[in-house]
Design an enzyme around this catalytic site. Structure first.
Site, short mmCIF file in Angstrom:
data_model
loop_
_atom_site.label_atom_id
_atom_site.label_comp_id
_atom_site.label_asym_id
_atom_site.label_seq_id
_atom_site.Cartn_x
_atom_site.Cartn_y
_atom_site.Cartn_z
N ASN A 1 1.00 -1.18 -0.27
CA ASN A 1 0.39 0.02 0.07
C ASN A 1 0.65 1.58 0.03
O ASN A 1 1.16 1.88 0.83
CB ASN A 1 -0.72 0.28 1.38
CG ASN A 1 -1.79 0.80 1.21
OD1 ASN A 1 -1.63 2.09 0.25
ND2 ASN A 1 -2.69 1.45 2.16
N ARG B 1 -2.95 -2.47 -2.60
CA ARG B 1 -4.05 -1.42 -2.99
C ARG B 1 -3.98 -0.01 -3.88
O ARG B 1 -3.05 0.24 -3.77
CB ARG B 1 -3.73 -0.35 -1.52
CG ARG B 1 -5.06 -0.10 -1.13
CD ARG B 1 -5.21 1.17 -0.60
NE ARG B 1 -6.56 2.23 -0.27
CZ ARG B 1 -5.92 3.65 -0.07
NH1 ARG B 1 -5.45 3.44 1.25
NH2 ARG B 1 -7.14 4.54 -0.35
N HIS C 1 -12.47 3.84 -0.12
CA HIS C 1 -12.32 3.15 1.26
C HIS C 1 -13.43 1.44 0.88
O HIS C 1 -13.57 0.84 1.92
CB HIS C 1 -12.79 3.89 2.42
CG HIS C 1 -11.72 4.47 2.70
ND1 HIS C 1 -13.36 5.72 3.13
CD2 HIS C 1 -11.02 4.61 3.27
CE1 HIS C 1 -11.92 6.93 3.36
NE2 HIS C 1 -10.49 6.21 3.13
N ARG D 1 -8.05 17.09 4.24
CA ARG D 1 -9.76 17.23 2.98
C ARG D 1 -10.52 18.09 3.92
O ARG D 1 -11.07 18.11 4.93
CB ARG D 1 -9.87 16.38 2.78
CG ARG D 1 -8.72 15.67 1.67
CD ARG D 1 -9.10 14.06 1.26
NE ARG D 1 -8.18 13.63 1.72
CZ ARG D 1 -8.15 12.22 1.62
NH1 ARG D 1 -8.68 11.11 0.40
NH2 ARG D 1 -7.33 11.06 2.14
N GLU E 1 -8.45 -4.42 5.48
CA GLU E 1 -7.92 -4.59 4.40
C GLU E 1 -7.41 -5.27 3.68
O GLU E 1 -7.41 -5.85 2.92
CB GLU E 1 -8.06 -2.58 4.26
CG GLU E 1 -8.71 -1.89 4.55
CD GLU E 1 -8.64 -0.67 4.46
OE1 GLU E 1 -8.32 0.47 3.65
OE2 GLU E 1 -7.01 0.22 4.92
#
Length: 445
Positions: free
Chosen positions: A7, A91, A180, A241, A387
């Site tokens: 990732n 990922r 996600h 963000r 994940e």
């Protein structure tokens, strides 16, 4: 056989090594400050203490080489050589509307990723560099892209289309994509197990709250709506963000400040959110400490973040009609008790009654917990995400030619008997120190 997952971020490369035959994690780690000075690797073998090794990594290729060197080293390693690696799972943040599931990466797939990189400016360039670097180091194994956006390809047009000129969608693929996805897939399947329901008859609201954050409305086991949009900028308040803003703010602020579009977009992505409100913090733990020390802007940041999450929970309950469970996951969702409290307080009117004591005890990545009261019409779970396991199982299935979209594919963690060996081992030690935790462990019905 071993499955390696990677990732890659703009200045990091996270990895996990999974022994497929033993169904166990052998090692995890992360290379930090890639492309920057002072880079290093944090590496942890199963059952051993984490170690830190300093090593210059001016490129992602250097970072991947460092990972392989560390994994095969006689002292720090867990594999004999690279030949035991059967596949690599990457990922991948943005797959646009081109992919409905994970894929083996070839030149055509890489071309699509490069076409889409402007849709995820914080993530995609680094991911592309990471995939290219890993393919150079491990050229003879399949490299598999596990895409955050694939899970959301089941959204209906009323969820994914914006009310803008339709030709923008036709010509430029302007639409909601959502992100996600691997986390939502894992937690949705696990929630169905805990509820004792058919996953495709289960409605959920899942809050993935981390530095990046989004909410997913899951209808009949599939993504129905989500808070992130064309890019990961839309939706909730995040570390740096902004989340939702008035689109007209762009021209207003640019006229007032002289910013160009690139600077404005960079500000919304990198200097807004919690950092923008507090002026200095992105980590929720720092914000909580500052709030307790009397920092009013830290309190304001928490209130704004929680308010935004609450709005989405209410909206998604309305579009789903029936909600079988509310789920919290990711770093903030799993550990920030104070943030869960702010979000869950006052939701009794929509059938959500949480238990403050249970929530206070739920501060772990080693087990799934139930933090609602018995009278709550909608149970509230905290489900630690995994994940990497989704990436691992997708990569193995792609390599073996057995993979398909999640509606036609069964993961190991969909079994009532599934056990994460590493987490189960760590839970034993945690229960010795905190036996009360056993009271809130969620078991399959």
């Amino acid at each position: 056989m071993v499955i390696l997952t990677l990732n890659c971020g703009s200045s990091s490369a996270k990895y996990q090594v999974y022994d497929w035959d033993a169904k166990d994690v052998l090692a995890v780690g992360i290379v930090e400050k890639v492309t920057l000075s002072g880079s290093f690797i944090n590496h942890k073998l199963r059952g051993k203490e984490e170690i830190t090794l300093n090593h210059d990594c001016p490129t992602h290729l250097d970072a991947v080489n460092l990972i392989i060197k560390t994994l095969t080293d006689k002292e720090t390693g867990c594999i004999s050589d690279m030949s035991v690696i059967g596949a690599v799972g990457h990922r991948t943040v943005h797959g646009g509307d081109k992919f409905t599931k994970s894929v083996i990466v070839d030149d055509a797939v890489m071309d699509v990723f490069k076409e889409l990189k402007d849709m995820s400016p914080l993530h995609s360039p680094a991911i592309i560099m990471g995939v290219e670097a890993a393919k150079k180091v491990l050229p003879n194994v399949p490299h598999c892209a596990i895409m955050d956006t694939a899970w959301h390809q089941t959204m209906p047009p009323e969820s994914f289309l914006y009310a803008v000129p339709y030709e923008w969608y036709e010509k430029y693929s302007v639409r909601r994509y959502g992100f996600h996805g691997t986390s939502f897939l894992y937690t949705a399947k696990r929630a169905a197990v805990l509820l004792g329901k058919d996953p495709f008859k289960t409605n959920l609201i899942i809050c993935h709250l981390g530095n990046g954050a989004s909410i997913n409305a899951v209808k009949d086991g599939c993504s129905f709506d989500t808070s992130m949009g064309l890019t990961p900028l839309e939706g909730l308040v995040m570390g740096t963000r902004s989340g939702d803003v008035d689109p007209a703010m762009a021209s207003y602020v640019m006229n007032k400040t002289g910013m160009d579009t690139a600077e404005y977009e960079s500000t919304l992505n990198k200097k807004s959110g919690l950092f923008g409100i507090t002026g200095k913090y992105t980590d929720r733990r720092d914000i909580q400490k500052a709030k307790l020390d009397g920092d009013k802007r830290a309190l304001l940041a928490q209130d704004i973040e929680a308010h935004r999450v609450k709005k989405y929970i209410g909206a998604y309950q309305a579009v789903l009609g029936r909600v079988d469970a509310l789920v919290f996951t990711a770093g903030v969702g799993e550990f920030a008790v104070w943030m869960r409290e702010k979000i869950l307080n006052g939701l009794e009117g929509i059938g959500i009654v949480y238990d403050p004591k249970k929530s206070e005890m739920s501060h772990t990545r080693n087990t799934e917990t139930l933090i609602s009261k018995s009278e709550s019409k909608i149970p509230v779970y905290v489900i630690p995400t995994d994940e990497e396991l989704v990436m691992t199982e997708d990569a193995y299935a792609l390599m073996a030619g057995k993979y398909d979209v999640h509606t036609n594919f069964t993961y190991s963690f969909q079994s009532k008997d599934y056990v994460n060996k590493g987490r189960a081992e760590s839970l034993k030690g945690e229960l010795e120190k905190n036996p009360e935790l056993k009271e809130i462990i969620a078991l399959p019905k």
